[in-house]
Motif scaffolding. Structure first.
Motif, PDB file in Angstrom:
ATOM      1  N   UNK A 160       7.183   5.476  -4.800  1.00 46.79           N
ATOM      2  CA  UNK A 160       7.509   6.250  -3.602  1.00 46.79           C
ATOM      3  C   UNK A 160       6.466   6.018  -2.515  1.00 46.79           C
ATOM      4  N   UNK A 161       6.885   6.083  -1.251  1.00 44.78           N
ATOM      5  CA  UNK A 161       5.988   5.908  -0.106  1.00 44.78           C
ATOM      6  C   UNK A 161       6.021   7.188   0.723  1.00 44.78           C
ATOM      7  N   UNK A 162       4.843   7.787   0.979  1.00 48.24           N
ATOM      8  CA  UNK A 162       4.767   8.973   1.835  1.00 48.24           C
ATOM      9  C   UNK A 162       4.722   8.531   3.287  1.00 48.24           C
ATOM     10  N   UNK A 163       5.540   9.182   4.130  1.00 50.93           N
ATOM     11  CA  UNK A 163       5.589   8.845   5.552  1.00 50.93           C
ATOM     12  C   UNK A 163       5.710  10.121   6.379  1.00 50.93           C
ATOM     13  N   UNK A 164       5.177  10.068   7.624  1.00 43.77           N
ATOM     14  CA  UNK A 164       5.434  11.143   8.592  1.00 43.77           C
ATOM     15  C   UNK A 164       5.461  10.537   9.986  1.00 43.77           C
ATOM     16  N   UNK A 165       5.610  11.370  11.004  1.00 45.32           N
ATOM     17  CA  UNK A 165       5.773  10.872  12.366  1.00 45.32           C
ATOM     18  C   UNK A 165       4.528  10.146  12.875  1.00 45.32           C
ATOM     19  N   UNK A 166       3.365  10.459  12.297  1.00 52.00           N
ATOM     20  CA  UNK A 166       2.122   9.822  12.755  1.00 52.00           C
ATOM     21  C   UNK A 166       1.745   8.593  11.926  1.00 52.00           C
ATOM     22  N   UNK A 167       2.531   8.285  10.883  1.00 55.74           N
ATOM     23  CA  UNK A 167       2.230   7.118  10.046  1.00 55.74           C
ATOM     24  C   UNK A 167       2.353   5.838  10.855  1.00 55.74           C
ATOM     25  N   UNK A 168       1.597   4.819  10.430  1.00 54.21           N
ATOM     26  CA  UNK A 168       1.711   3.514  11.093  1.00 54.21           C
ATOM     27  C   UNK A 168       3.149   2.999  10.970  1.00 54.21           C
ATOM     28  N   UNK A 169       3.714   3.176   9.788  1.00 51.10           N
ATOM     29  CA  UNK A 169       5.132   2.859   9.584  1.00 51.10           C
ATOM     30  C   UNK A 169       5.884   4.180   9.464  1.00 51.10           C
ATOM     31  N   UNK A 170       6.450   4.615  10.594  1.00 45.21           N
ATOM     32  CA  UNK A 170       7.168   5.901  10.591  1.00 45.21           C
ATOM     33  C   UNK A 170       8.690   5.703  10.634  1.00 45.21           C
ATOM     34  N   UNK A 171       9.111   4.513  10.222  1.00 47.99           N
ATOM     35  CA  UNK A 171      10.549   4.223  10.194  1.00 47.99           C
ATOM     36  C   UNK A 171      11.106   4.401   8.781  1.00 47.99           C
ATOM     37  N   UNK A 172      12.347   4.866   8.727  1.00 47.67           N
ATOM     38  CA  UNK A 172      13.061   4.946   7.438  1.00 47.67           C
ATOM     39  C   UNK A 172      14.389   4.210   7.580  1.00 47.67           C
ATOM     40  N   UNK A 173      14.935   3.802   6.431  1.00 42.61           N
ATOM     41  CA  UNK A 173      16.046   2.853   6.475  1.00 42.61           C
ATOM     42  C   UNK A 173      17.245   3.316   5.649  1.00 42.61           C
ATOM     43  N   UNK A 174      18.400   2.972   6.156  1.00 43.55           N
ATOM     44  CA  UNK A 174      19.656   3.267   5.466  1.00 43.55           C
ATOM     45  C   UNK A 174      19.659   2.653   4.073  1.00 43.55           C
ATOM     46  N   UNK A 175      20.175   3.400   3.111  1.00 47.99           N
ATOM     47  CA  UNK A 175      20.255   2.889   1.735  1.00 47.99           C
ATOM     48  C   UNK A 175      19.056   3.239   0.885  1.00 47.99           C
ATOM     49  N   UNK A 176      17.991   3.800   1.483  1.00 51.45           N
ATOM     50  CA  UNK A 176      16.828   4.216   0.701  1.00 51.45           C
ATOM     51  C   UNK A 176      17.003   5.693   0.300  1.00 51.45           C
ATOM     52  N   UNK A 177      16.122   6.170  -0.577  1.00 46.56           N
ATOM     53  CA  UNK A 177      16.311   7.487  -1.197  1.00 46.56           C
ATOM     54  C   UNK A 177      15.125   8.399  -0.914  1.00 46.56           C
ATOM     55  N   UNK A 178      15.418   9.631  -0.498  1.00 47.10           N
ATOM     56  CA  UNK A 178      14.366  10.629  -0.303  1.00 47.10           C
ATOM     57  C   UNK A 178      13.934  11.168  -1.659  1.00 47.10           C
ATOM     58  N   UNK A 179      12.651  10.986  -1.986  1.00 49.56           N
ATOM     59  CA  UNK A 179      12.126  11.399  -3.292  1.00 49.56           C
ATOM     60  C   UNK A 179      11.615  12.833  -3.244  1.00 49.56           C
ATOM     61  N   UNK A 180      10.943  13.203  -2.152  1.00 48.13           N
ATOM     62  CA  UNK A 180      10.417  14.570  -2.048  1.00 48.13           C
ATOM     63  C   UNK A 180      10.393  15.010  -0.594  1.00 48.13           C
ATOM     64  N   UNK A 181      10.303  16.333  -0.425  1.00 48.93           N
ATOM     65  CA  UNK A 181      10.136  16.890   0.903  1.00 48.93           C
ATOM     66  C   UNK A 181      11.361  16.784   1.794  1.00 48.93           C
ATOM     67  N   UNK A 182      11.085  16.830   3.105  1.00 44.81           N
ATOM     68  CA  UNK A 182      12.139  16.832   4.117  1.00 44.81           C
ATOM     69  C   UNK A 182      11.691  16.041   5.332  1.00 44.81           C
ATOM     70  N   UNK A 183      12.642  15.429   6.029  1.00 43.36           N
ATOM     71  CA  UNK A 183      12.320  14.720   7.271  1.00 43.36           C
ATOM     72  C   UNK A 183      13.475  14.825   8.249  1.00 43.36           C
ATOM     73  N   UNK A 184      13.133  14.911   9.528  1.00 47.82           N
ATOM     74  CA  UNK A 184      14.123  14.794  10.604  1.00 47.82           C
ATOM     75  C   UNK A 184      13.840  13.461  11.286  1.00 47.82           C
ATOM     76  N   UNK A 185      14.873  12.618  11.395  1.00 46.15           N
ATOM     77  CA  UNK A 185      14.665  11.312  12.036  1.00 46.15           C
ATOM     78  C   UNK A 185      15.763  11.039  13.055  1.00 46.15           C
ATOM     79  N   UNK A 186      15.411  10.271  14.094  1.00 41.70           N
ATOM     80  CA  UNK A 186      16.389   9.889  15.107  1.00 41.70           C
ATOM     81  C   UNK A 186      17.051   8.588  14.687  1.00 41.70           C
ATOM     82  N   UNK A 187      18.374   8.580  14.587  1.00 41.35           N
ATOM     83  CA  UNK A 187      19.115   7.377  14.207  1.00 41.35           C
ATOM     84  C   UNK A 187      19.032   6.353  15.329  1.00 41.35           C
TER      85      UNK A 187
END
Length: 834
Positions: A160-187
């Motif tokens: 698993x990779x932890x990410x947030x809005x301030x991460x260097x890589x703050x992008x998430x991708x279709x087809x991947x799986x949320x392992x923990x927590x919650x996120x709001x992202x702009x499509x």
């Protein structure tokens, strides 16, 4: 569920959604194609029977027989209408299933959180993803809470990779799986523009494979088509040699070809499967592919979770065990100050916004017993998700004064083993856990830790824990579960419990629920270390599998499949995905199931009730049995039609062309609705769920079953040919002889459709089974038969004459003897089985 989302995130307005959709389209990997009625009509007109009818109409036009030509055109319209009705009915049912199967996504629009079909996500949408969700668009994180994602579908890396809005890589991708927590992202990219879309990987769409039954039916129809072509050529050549009339020879050949072609069978199969899936949907069972209905009837093993499937999933907190005071407290003692620390840390070790029933209960107990509610003062700074063998989880909270709470809970063995307890105390605690487990209670261990600094250890087991005590929940078996399990066992299906809970609790609940078990419990760790040969034996003999993790579940499923079992696997979590996918029928829970579980499953039970799976299995068996009845009816009635058309011609009897295409197509118009609409509506026979499941690899029609149908057809043929010769012997002309033969065949057809409602129970028994369509078709055919015989313009057109009461009685007696002899066969069969 309440989401702690900043008010600044308002989302798109309806106008902005429309503008975005016009510019970027729908969130699908392929074009959304709407099938028009024109396309449906064109596909129907390609059917072999219609092509034959068009050819016959054309020949009648050439020889100047316009009345026959008009009838053929009317027949074309009738066959097209029936096919259109059936296809449209099937497609409507499948469309309803597709709507329910499409996953929903949470988005923020007009400052409100709404659920929409995933295909309707547009570029610019603010999407919400949480633990267990499949991410459905590429985008940037705007807000998150302890969010981690598994990107193995794109990267191949399983961690698993932890990410947030301030991460260097703050992008998430279709087809991947949320392992923990919650996120709001702009499509930002949807559909074919996502990473998944560009590399051509489709996760949402699962390719349909032909089922064994589909393959067998296709082979059978192809074989009959080949026979039809051979007979067509033989008749054409034979007639042309005798008469020298090419058009007449062609007409005779086409008549026979129409009588041979069993075009009703594939139509019946499609109709049965689609309508079967649609009826299950109305019962709260969503089928991903209609062909799954066939497999349902073959299930030999059900692998089920314990919590929420066998038990009620109420998770009532029955006792608290406090380690410091070495005492067990009942419900009315929970407000004791001695329990403050245990209750406090049990709550903090839960999710801040709980969805698990146990965690919801712990939050409620905290509210009821704690003087000061400190939940708003603390925020989650780090989380160790549920993991390990057996599993545990740890949450780390801080307040504005940097005061820290580190709370853990999980399998008692796990929390006890990582704690600072002495070996003697560990042994003592495990014996306490065992005592509660043997009574069927669900036990969790609670611990706390201290840690200075912000470089948290990689593993939660590296923290130094103080053991605080145990939470003891009671989750009773469902009230009706004993009856449900009894029905499963009566149907010859084995039940295996695959759970993450401990052995003692599982054994106690299994005993209370009525699960048949005579072997010892196997743990997930034993599965991991077992050789393939040992695993095959374990999977067959063991009923209760405890402390199971994803790899162990998958191994058990694969071992059962290798043994030739047809496996239905029930699961609800992200970790169940591989096992659900591997099973013949993966069954996800509609209420508590994660989106990943639902995506991996072939079937979704809306209300998480195991009884619904029994309903599905019964439906699968009913549909399979009814398809067999329909096909056996088609075979039996086709034989006399084929032989009545061909034998007088080849044997040089007095009236070689006893049937014309008009008579054959009328019979085809009767058989089509009878097999594909009426038999589909036939209720399940009362002994269906008392029989063992059929083998998935079984031939659709065994040689014995095929022989029975052929014998039925040959006996009817003998009766018809006898009445043919009897009529000739009486000196009747061609018209009267045709009337006798045609009437006997129509009456035999009606009787055969009634007799073949069961190949075991008598016709008097099956008449008790309500099937309004059967009554409707029988009355309609009888009325048409009377019209053909006794309305002069119609009888002239069919080249038949009216029959006297005595003559009609002779035809009826011949039909009765030709068909109802089978009741004696069924009587002997019942006598031998008792």
């Amino acid at each position: 569920m309440t989401y702690n989302i900043p008010e600044s995130l308002k989302g798109l307005t309806e106008t902005e959604v429309e503008v975005s959709r016009k510019k970027y389209g729908y969130n699908t990997l392929g074009e959304i194609r709407k099938e028009t009625w024109v396309n449906l009509l064109l596909s129907i007109l390609k059917e072999p029977m219609l092509i034959l009818l068009i050819c016959v109409s054309f020949i009648y036009m050439l020889i100047g027989d316009y009345n026959e030509a008009l009838f053929m055109i009317a027949a074309i319209l009738a066959v097209t209408a029936i096919s259109f009705y059936q296809d449209n009915r099937s497609k409507k049912a499948l469309k309803e299933l597709e709507k329910l199967n499409e996953p929903l996504s949470k988005v923020i629009r007009n400052s409100k959180i709404v659920e929409i079909p995933t295909s309707e996500i547009v570029v610019g949408d603010l999407c919400i993803t949480e633990e267990g969700n499949l991410i459905n668009a590429d985008g940037k994180i705007l807000h998150s809470n302890d969010f981690s994602v598994n990107e193995s579908s794109l990267t191949g890396e399983s961690y698993s990779v932890f990410k947030d809005s301030s991460s260097e890589d703050n992008e998430i991708y279709s087809g991947t799986v949320t392992v923990s927590g919650l996120a709001v992202y702009r499509a930002e990219r949807i559909g074919k523009e996502t990473k998944v879309g560009k590399i051509g990987l489709s996760i949402m769409n699962i390719s349909d494979e032909e089922s064994p039954l589909q393959i067998q039916i296709r082979k059978f129809v192809k074989g009959m088509a080949v026979i039809g072509v051979i007979i067509f050529l033989c008749v054409c050549v034979f007639t042309f040699i005798k008469t020298g009339d090419f058009l007449s020879s062609l007409l005779n050949g086409l008549t026979l070809a129409m009588s041979v072609l069993p075009e009703e069978i594939p139509v019946a199969f499609t109709t049965f499967m689609a309508l079967g899936a649609w009826k299950l949907m109305r019962n709260g069972i969503i089928i991903k592919r209609s062909s799954i209905v066939e497999t349902l009837g073959s299930v030999t093993v059900i692998c089920t979770d314990k919590t929420g499937t066998i038990t009620e999933n109420t998770m009532h907190l029955k006792y608290l065990y406090d380690y410091k005071s070495d005492a067990v407290y009942e419900e009315d003692e929970f407000k004791s100050q001695k329990l403050n620390q245990l209750i406090d840390y049990a709550m903090w070790s839960s999710e801040p916004v709980p969805f698990d029933p146990m965690e919801i209960t712990l939050h409620h107990i905290y509210e009821q017993t704690q003087i000061t509610d400190e939940r708003k003062a603390y925020h989650l700074v780090h989380e160790y998700p549920l993991e390990g063998k057996p599993p545990t989880m740890t949450h780390i909270f801080e307040n504005d004064q940097k005061k820290r709470i580190i709370a853990a809970k999980g399998a008692p063995e796990a929390t006890i083993n990582v704690s600072t307890l002495t070996e003697e105390d560990k042994y003592k605690m495990l014996s306490v856990v065992k005592k509660f487990g043997q009574q069927g209670y669900r036990v969790l261990g609670v611990a706390r830790a201290r840690f200075d600094g912000n470089e948290f250890p990689e593993k939660q087991q590296d923290l130094r824990f103080d053991f605080l005590g145990l939470t003891i929940f009671y989750d009773p078996p469902k009230k009706e579960i004993k009856n449900v399990l009894k029905r499963i066992y009566e149907a010859g299906i084995k039940v295996k419990v695959i759970t993450g809970d401990n052995a003692d609790t599982t054994q106690a609940v299994a005993l209370q629920a009525g699960i048949e078990n005579t072997t010892s419990v196997i743990n997930g760790s034993d599965i991991s270390s077992a050789s393939e040969e040992r695993l095959m034996k374990i999977s067959e003999e063991t009923t209760l599998f405890t402390r199971m993790f994803p790899e162990a579940k998958l191994k058990v499923i694969m071992a059962l499949k290798k043994r030739g079992e047809v496996v239905a696997m029930l699961g609800d979590g992200v970790n169940d995905g591989p096992a659900l996918k591997a099973a013949h029928i993966g069954v996800a829970m509609g209420n508590k199931g994660t989106e990943i579980a639902k995506a991996a499953a072939a079937l979704i039970i809306i209300n998480d009730d195991l009884e619904k799976l029994v309903v599905g299995i019964a439906a699968g068996r009913r549909i399979y049995a009814n398809i067999k009845k329909a096909v056996q009816y088609i075979i039996s009635i086709h034989i006399p039609i084929i032989l009545t058309v061909s034998l007088p011609l080849f044997l040089g009897w007095a009236f070689p062309a006893i049937f014309t295409p008009v008579h054959v197509i009328f019979l085809e118009l009767i058989m089509g609705p009878t097999c594909s609409i009426v038999y589909e509506n036939e209720p399940m026979e009362k002994n269906t769920m008392k029989k063992p499941p059929r083998q998935l690899t079984d031939t659709f029609l065994s040689w014995s079953e095929l022989t029975v149908s052929i014998v039925q057809g040959l006996v009817i043929t003998a009766g018809i040919l006898w009445i043919y010769q009897y009529s000739v012997h009486l000196g009747n002309d061609e018209t009267k002889t045709r009337t006798f033969v045609f009437s006997t065949l129509i009456l035999a057809n009606i009787l055969l459709s009634l007799v073949n409602r069961s190949f075991y129970y008598s016709i008097f028994e099956t008449l008790k089974n309500r099937n309004t369509l059967f009554a409707g078709i029988t009355i309609l055919v009888s009325l048409l038969f009377v019209v053909i015989l006794y309305v002069p313009p119609v009888s002239t057109f069919f080249s038949v004459s009216s029959l006297t009461v005595q003559e009609l009685g002779l035809a009826l007696i011949t039909a009765v003897v030709s068909v109802l002899w089978f009741e004696i066969y069924k009587l002997i069969k019942r006598a031998l089985s008792n």
